[in-house]
Write an enzyme that holds these catalytic residues in place. Structure first.
Site, PDB file in Angstrom:
ATOM      1  N   LYS A 115       0.819  -1.217   0.000  1.00  0.00           N
ATOM      2  CA  LYS A 115       0.000   0.000   0.000  1.00  0.00           C
ATOM      3  C   LYS A 115       0.849   1.261   0.000  1.00  0.00           C
ATOM      4  O   LYS A 115       0.495   2.254  -0.623  1.00  0.00           O
ATOM      5  CB  LYS A 115      -0.947   0.009   1.202  1.00  0.00           C
ATOM      6  CG  LYS A 115      -2.086  -0.980   1.027  1.00  0.00           C
ATOM      7  CD  LYS A 115      -3.220  -0.708   1.982  1.00  0.00           C
ATOM      8  CE  LYS A 115      -4.417  -1.598   1.617  1.00  0.00           C
ATOM      9  NZ  LYS A 115      -5.532  -1.477   2.519  1.00  0.00           N
ATOM     10  N   LYS A 198      -5.030  -8.317  -6.498  1.00  0.00           N
ATOM     11  CA  LYS A 198      -6.238  -8.507  -5.697  1.00  0.00           C
ATOM     12  C   LYS A 198      -7.352  -7.524  -6.115  1.00  0.00           C
ATOM     13  O   LYS A 198      -7.060  -6.362  -6.387  1.00  0.00           O
ATOM     14  CB  LYS A 198      -5.837  -8.250  -4.231  1.00  0.00           C
ATOM     15  CG  LYS A 198      -6.909  -8.491  -3.220  1.00  0.00           C
ATOM     16  CD  LYS A 198      -6.396  -8.193  -1.811  1.00  0.00           C
ATOM     17  CE  LYS A 198      -6.834  -6.811  -1.360  1.00  0.00           C
ATOM     18  NZ  LYS A 198      -7.174  -6.687   0.052  1.00  0.00           N
ATOM     19  N   LYS A 201     -10.968  -2.126  -3.297  1.00  0.00           N
ATOM     20  CA  LYS A 201     -11.774  -0.900  -3.361  1.00  0.00           C
ATOM     21  C   LYS A 201     -10.976   0.252  -3.950  1.00  0.00           C
ATOM     22  O   LYS A 201     -11.518   1.158  -4.558  1.00  0.00           O
ATOM     23  CB  LYS A 201     -12.202  -0.447  -1.955  1.00  0.00           C
ATOM     24  CG  LYS A 201     -13.079  -1.411  -1.225  1.00  0.00           C
ATOM     25  CD  LYS A 201     -13.538  -0.772   0.096  1.00  0.00           C
ATOM     26  CE  LYS A 201     -13.996  -1.791   1.097  1.00  0.00           C
ATOM     27  NZ  LYS A 201     -12.947  -2.241   2.010  1.00  0.00           N
TER      28      LYS A 201
HETATM   29  N1  AQP Z   1      -9.980  -9.502  -3.212  1.00  0.00           N
HETATM   30  C1  AQP Z   1     -10.360 -10.096  -2.090  1.00  0.00           C
HETATM   31  N2  AQP Z   1     -10.563 -11.435  -2.071  1.00  0.00           N
HETATM   32  C2  AQP Z   1     -10.967 -12.078  -0.929  1.00  0.00           C
HETATM   33  N3  AQP Z   1     -11.215 -11.415   0.226  1.00  0.00           N
HETATM   34  C3  AQP Z   1     -11.038 -10.079   0.234  1.00  0.00           C
HETATM   35  N4  AQP Z   1     -11.199  -9.151   1.189  1.00  0.00           N
HETATM   36  C4  AQP Z   1     -10.897  -7.928   0.700  1.00  0.00           C
HETATM   37  N5  AQP Z   1     -10.523  -8.029  -0.589  1.00  0.00           N
HETATM   38  C5  AQP Z   1     -10.608  -9.353  -0.902  1.00  0.00           C
HETATM   39  C6  AQP Z   1     -11.641  -9.463   2.546  1.00  0.00           C
HETATM   40  O1  AQP Z   1     -12.690  -8.580   2.872  1.00  0.00           O
HETATM   41  C7  AQP Z   1     -12.620  -8.299   4.266  1.00  0.00           C
HETATM   42  C8  AQP Z   1     -12.750  -6.834   4.462  1.00  0.00           C
HETATM   43  O2  AQP Z   1     -11.688  -6.168   3.835  1.00  0.00           O
HETATM   44  P1  AQP Z   1     -11.455  -4.627   4.132  1.00  0.00           P
HETATM   45  O3  AQP Z   1     -12.393  -3.829   3.370  1.00  0.00           O
HETATM   46  O4  AQP Z   1     -11.495  -4.382   5.564  1.00  0.00           O
HETATM   47  O5  AQP Z   1      -9.961  -4.377   3.741  1.00  0.00           O
HETATM   48  P2  AQP Z   1      -9.092  -4.678   2.519  1.00  0.00           P
HETATM   49  O6  AQP Z   1      -8.670  -6.104   2.535  1.00  0.00           O
HETATM   50  O7  AQP Z   1      -7.995  -3.688   2.566  1.00  0.00           O
HETATM   51  O8  AQP Z   1     -10.070  -4.423   1.293  1.00  0.00           O
HETATM   52  P3  AQP Z   1      -9.748  -3.694  -0.038  1.00  0.00           P
HETATM   53  O9  AQP Z   1     -10.933  -3.798  -0.912  1.00  0.00           O
HETATM   54  O10 AQP Z   1      -8.460  -4.175  -0.616  1.00  0.00           O
HETATM   55  O11 AQP Z   1      -9.666  -2.198   0.397  1.00  0.00           O
HETATM   56  P4  AQP Z   1      -8.588  -1.114   0.065  1.00  0.00           P
HETATM   57  O12 AQP Z   1      -8.488  -1.061  -1.421  1.00  0.00           O
HETATM   58  O13 AQP Z   1      -9.177   0.130   0.664  1.00  0.00           O
HETATM   59  O14 AQP Z   1      -7.343  -1.579   0.728  1.00  0.00           O
HETATM   60  C9  AQP Z   1     -11.318  -8.869   4.799  1.00  0.00           C
HETATM   61  O15 AQP Z   1     -11.607 -10.076   5.504  1.00  0.00           O
HETATM   62  C10 AQP Z   1     -10.538  -9.179   3.567  1.00  0.00           C
HETATM   63  O16 AQP Z   1      -9.729 -10.321   3.734  1.00  0.00           O
END
Ligand code: AQP
Length: 336
Positions: A115, A198, A201
């Site tokens: 990140k 991955k 968001k």
């Molecule tokens: N691509 C993914 N595949 C499987 N599981 C996923 N999770 C997130 N992306 C995937 C799971 O969703 C839960 C909540 O995630 P989060 O929103 O708290 O944080 P994150 O993992 O940082 O999600 P993003 O979408 O990648 O957000 P940004 O882009 O803001 O960093 C977790 O259980 C995660 O494992």
């Protein structure tokens, strides 16, 4: 204090629109766990502000994630659904944990490296120390199990290290060593534009992810435009594994239809992507449409959502406060 033996804590950030990775990697699995475990599900807004969040949007997204939990089938009466910043014990325990965790442990966190990228001097201190807050989220409830996507596995290992070091340093056995629950076929949902990245968001391309708020037409279009390769679909898992975009779409089909990936591969072996994408688009849109409809309905009933959030806060605090009190006593702080 009674120690639970089957308690879950998991959270989702209100940092943008929820996508299929959040749903299949996390929320859908929460639904299947609620009968077997005592569950605490939270909207982790403290984590969200590790990167800039517009204040008005943050409040709206916080309610939206709560609505998504409920719309996906999480029973707000049976489980504790709450917002992290409303339970101050998370931050209080996180401070103690930031004095337990070692710099070397945090320096190994790959998500921070991904990140922060080349910008590591300029990102927030919170983004770096985020895993100590995550450890506090889990351990303030003495949670024994944590359902997460594969991307969070390393942070959970750090939580286990923190629990162990706290117990060792203070010669007690307060904290359980929580186990990850990595469930479902879609443990790591990948971007629709790049099967090696991955689904997230924060990806700048809307076409990289399917959002829970997408219309049926948008879902079908995004799957139609998803990156693939020119070959017909693979006929076995080993062959699929060398083709990340194909494997991702096949895995999505499996997760959405509650089948295993190998069965889906067998059913589509040698077929063209055009037919498969049509079927996947129809499947995804039919599964997500009722959820999206329900989210919209709930978002129009702010009072109802806020009453659930308020009840969740009370329930969460009633469990978190005695644990924090015990931590403070163990550390040697004067009692309040
Ligand atoms: N691509 C993914 N595949 C499987 N599981 C996923 N999770 C997130 N992306 C995937 C799971 O969703 C839960 C909540 O995630 P989060 O929103 O708290 O944080 P994150 O993992 O940082 O999600 P993003 O979408 O990648 O957000 P940004 O882009 O803001 O960093 C977790 O259980 C995660 O494992």
């Amino acid at each position: 204090m009674d120690k639970p033996n089957k308690r879950i804590l998991s959270g989702v950030q209100p940092s943008g629109d929820l996508h299929l990775g959040n749903y299949l990697g996390a929320i859908k699995n929460f639904v299947s766990l609620q009968d077997e475990y005592e569950c605490f599900f939270c909207v982790v807004d403290l984590h969200a502000i590790t990167v800039w969040q517009d204040p008005a949007t943050l409040a709206q997204k916080t309610r939206e994630v709560t609505a998504a939990f409920i719309a996906s089938g999480i029973d707000s009466k049976k489980n504790t659904l709450f917002v992290q910043s409303q339970v101050p014990q998370h931050s209080q325990l996180a401070w103690a944990f930031s004095c337990i965790a070692r710099m070397g442990w945090l320096n190994r966190m790959t998500q921070f490296k991904d990140k922060a990228g080349k910008n590591s001097e300029n990102v927030s201190v919170g983004l770096y120390s985020y895993p100590t807050l995550m450890a506090a989220d889990i351990l303030i409830y003495l949670a024994t199990h944590v359902p997460v996507g594969e991307d969070q596995k390393q942070h959970l290992e750090l939580t286990r290290d923190i629990a162990q070091k706290f117990n060792n340093d203070f010669k007690n056995d307060l904290f359980p060593i929580p186990e990850p629950l990595i469930l479902g076929e879609a443990k790591r949902v990948m971007s629709l534009r790049d099967g090696t990245k991955k689904m997230s968001k924060s990806d700048p391309s809307d076409y990289s992810r399917i959002m829970l708020s997408d219309t049926q037409d948008e879902i079908i279009q995004k799957i139609k435009k998803a990156k693939t390769d020119p070959l017909p679909l693979p006929d076995n898992l080993v062959a699929a594994k060398s083709r990340p975009e194909a494997l991702n779409l096949l895995t999505l089909y499996a997760a959405l239809s509650d089948a295993d990936t190998e069965t889906v591969i067998r059913n589509y072996a040698g077929k063209h992507f055009s037919q498969f994408k049509k079927d996947l688009g129809d499947l995804a849109s039919s599964k997500l449409a009722p959820i999206s409809l329900e989210i919209n309905k709930l978002m129009n009933d702010k009072d109802f959502l806020d009453s659930i959030i308020n009840t969740g806060k009370e329930k969460a605090i009633s469990v978190a406060e005695p644990v924090l009190k015990q931590v403070y006593e163990i550390i040697g702080f004067l009692s309040r």
